[in-house]
Design a protein around this motif. Structure first.
Motif, short mmCIF file in Angstrom:
data_model
loop_
_atom_site.label_atom_id
_atom_site.label_comp_id
_atom_site.label_asym_id
_atom_site.label_seq_id
_atom_site.Cartn_x
_atom_site.Cartn_y
_atom_site.Cartn_z
N GLY A 19 44.82 50.11 3.56
CA GLY A 19 43.78 50.23 4.58
C GLY A 19 43.53 51.67 4.99
O GLY A 19 42.39 52.06 5.26
N GLU A 20 44.59 52.46 5.03
CA GLU A 20 44.43 53.88 5.35
C GLU A 20 43.58 54.57 4.30
O GLU A 20 42.69 55.37 4.62
CB GLU A 20 45.81 54.54 5.45
N GLU A 21 43.82 54.26 3.04
CA GLU A 21 43.00 54.82 1.97
C GLU A 21 41.55 54.31 2.05
O GLU A 21 40.61 55.05 1.76
CB GLU A 21 43.59 54.46 0.60
N ALA A 22 41.38 53.07 2.44
CA ALA A 22 40.04 52.52 2.59
C ALA A 22 39.22 53.34 3.58
O ALA A 22 38.07 53.71 3.31
CB ALA A 22 40.11 51.06 3.04
N MET A 23 39.83 53.63 4.73
CA MET A 23 39.12 54.41 5.74
C MET A 23 38.84 55.83 5.27
O MET A 23 37.82 56.43 5.62
CB MET A 23 39.92 54.41 7.05
N ARG A 24 39.73 56.38 4.45
CA ARG A 24 39.45 57.70 3.87
C ARG A 24 38.22 57.65 2.98
O ARG A 24 37.39 58.56 2.98
CB ARG A 24 40.66 58.18 3.08
N GLY A 25 38.09 56.58 2.20
CA GLY A 25 36.91 56.43 1.36
C GLY A 25 35.63 56.33 2.16
O GLY A 25 34.60 56.92 1.81
N VAL A 26 35.70 55.59 3.26
CA VAL A 26 34.54 55.48 4.16
C VAL A 26 34.17 56.85 4.71
O VAL A 26 32.99 57.24 4.73
CB VAL A 26 34.86 54.50 5.31
N ASP A 27 35.17 57.61 5.15
CA ASP A 27 34.90 58.92 5.74
C ASP A 27 34.31 59.90 4.72
O ASP A 27 33.43 60.70 5.06
CB ASP A 27 36.19 59.50 6.33
#
Length: 435
Positions: free
Chosen positions: A65-73
């Protein structure tokens, strides 16, 4: 010969079989709840566009999930201010890898936060749940995050749910043939987490592997978050050439550690999550058992393309303390968020009339992702390149996914005729089978 085995023996375009591997949907909301959801909370109006984002920030997949939010950012940094006169705001909500919590997170974003549309979720069962919720909110667009269970888009589709990242079976295209013909693996046991995404991975691998002559004498399934693999390891057949492992994150590391402690020697074939960067970058030497492991993935770390190299550079600049290379989860969220923002730009930010301009733009969208060109099929699912890789070790000790082969423009039926593929039935614990 079983029905599934007979279908796997048919003629086809790539490895000789039609393909169709949807998943059983056990997470649809009750009919009365779907009815209650109808017409609630119309999208916000005005100069501000609110995009809800769902990622798994708690539970066994929290690191993803942390990586997911990095992708969004990363995508938002690139395109978040691309619509003159409109302010785009992200509203982030956490799930925990379970369908009920993901569905509740989507409802909260719609009913309380009044978001205009949603990007997410992360895991397969969550994707099935949010896809079903989308049916009761036809006035809104839903864009996938990284959920890769095949049935999210292959069967029982929601016409307002779009997925610009492939499903897990697409990534397996070419892996079964390579394992059998190039590595000489004739008998392979499988070990995977017991939910829809790993069903898709295992099914995609087996469909091809079984057709070319391979056999899978045993399939083992474990819950997310399993801590003790001793009984699983002891029940592995002795006469196998390799183990196909579809475990993600901490589950993969726990199994690798215990398999090493038990003296396991069989080579591994990796599900996409098993060779992802979170596992390869782990502390100590646990992941080194993966050196030599082949897999199919959405991204190859040494891909020489300019778009991939630029993406890696941007990732490292923004997140210097993250992984050596972007993860598959990050890439999927980045690609889906970028698609949403590009389509929003093409629609001029117009979300009127049931977001019809946005829906039209999404359906026609083609663009370059870091892994290559992406476009959608008739089910609003990605057609894109896949990568056959092998895990190798650099001189500095870094494990990475070395590119063996690009499989271009893989569709949801793994480049095979849809009718025959669908006859295989939904990939699940028991299907396909070739003991």
């Amino acid at each position: 010969m079983s029905t599934a085995a007979a279908l796997l023996a048919c003629t086809g375009l790539l490895w000789g079989c039609d393909d169709g591997s949807p998943q059983k949907n056990d997470v649809a909301p009750p009919a009365e709840q779907a009815k209650a959801d109808q017409g609630k909370a119309e999208p916000a109006k005005g100069d501000t566009i609110k995009i809800g984002v769902i990622a798994t920030m708690t539970g066994p997949l929290a690191s993803l999930g942390e990586e997911a939010m990095r992708g969004v950012d990363l995508a938002f940094d690139e395109l978040g201010a691309a619509i003159p006169g409109k302010k785009i705001v992200l509203v982030k909500e956490s799930s925990d890898a379970t369908p009920n919590v993901a569905r509740d997170a989507a409802r909260k974003l719609i009913e309380q936060e009044k978001v205009d549309f949603i990007v997410g979720p992360l895991s397969g069962d969550e994707g099935l749940a949010v896809r079903d919720l989308a049916k009761s909110h036809p006035e809104r667009v839903f864009v996938n995050g990284s959920a890769a269970a095949q049935d999210i888009t292959l069967r029982d589709q929601a016409p307002n749910f779009y997925r610009f990242s492939p499903d897990g079976a697409q990534w397996m295209t070419g892996v079964g043939s390579y394992a059998f013909k190039e590595k000489g693996y004739k008998r392979v046991a499988t070990l995977a987490e017991d939910y829809s995404y790993p069903y898709t991975l295992v099914g995609g691998f087996m469909a091809e592997f079984c057709h070319v002559g391979g056999r899978v004498p045993k399939k083992l399934w474990v819950p997310l978050g399993t801590k003790d693999y001793s009984s699983v390891i002891s029940s592995l057949p002795k006469d196998i050439d390799a183990i196909y492992v579809a475990l993600g994150g901490a589950d993969a590391l726990t199994f690798l550690k215990q398999y090493k402690q038990f003296g396991g020697k069989a080579p591994l074939i990796g599900g996409s999550s098993t060779v992802d960067q979170m596992v390869l970058d782990s502390k100590g030497d646990i992941a080194e058992h993966l050196v030599g492991t082949i897999s199919g993935v959405p991204i190859a770390d040494d891909n020489p393309s300019a778009s991939w190299q630029a993406f890696v550079k941007a990732y490292r600049a923004k997140f210097p303390d993250a992984y050596k290379f972007p993860s598959g989860t990050l890439h999927s969220y980045y690609t889906n968020m970028k698609a949403a923002l590009l389509a929003l730009q093409q629609a001029g930010g117009d979300l009127s009339n049931g977001q019809q301009k946005l829906k039209d733009a999404l359906g026609k969208l083609e663009f370059e992702a870091p892994s290559g060109k992406v476009k959608l099929d008739k089910n609003r699912n990605a057609i894109s390149d896949s990568y056959l890789i092998v895990v190798e070790k650099k001189e500095d000790g870094t494990l990475f996914k070395r590119l063996l082969q690009v499989v271009p423009e893989v569709n949801q039926t793994m480049k095979l005729p849809e009718d025959g593929f669908l006859k295989l039935g939904s990939f699940n614990r028991d299907n396909p089978s070739c003991p």
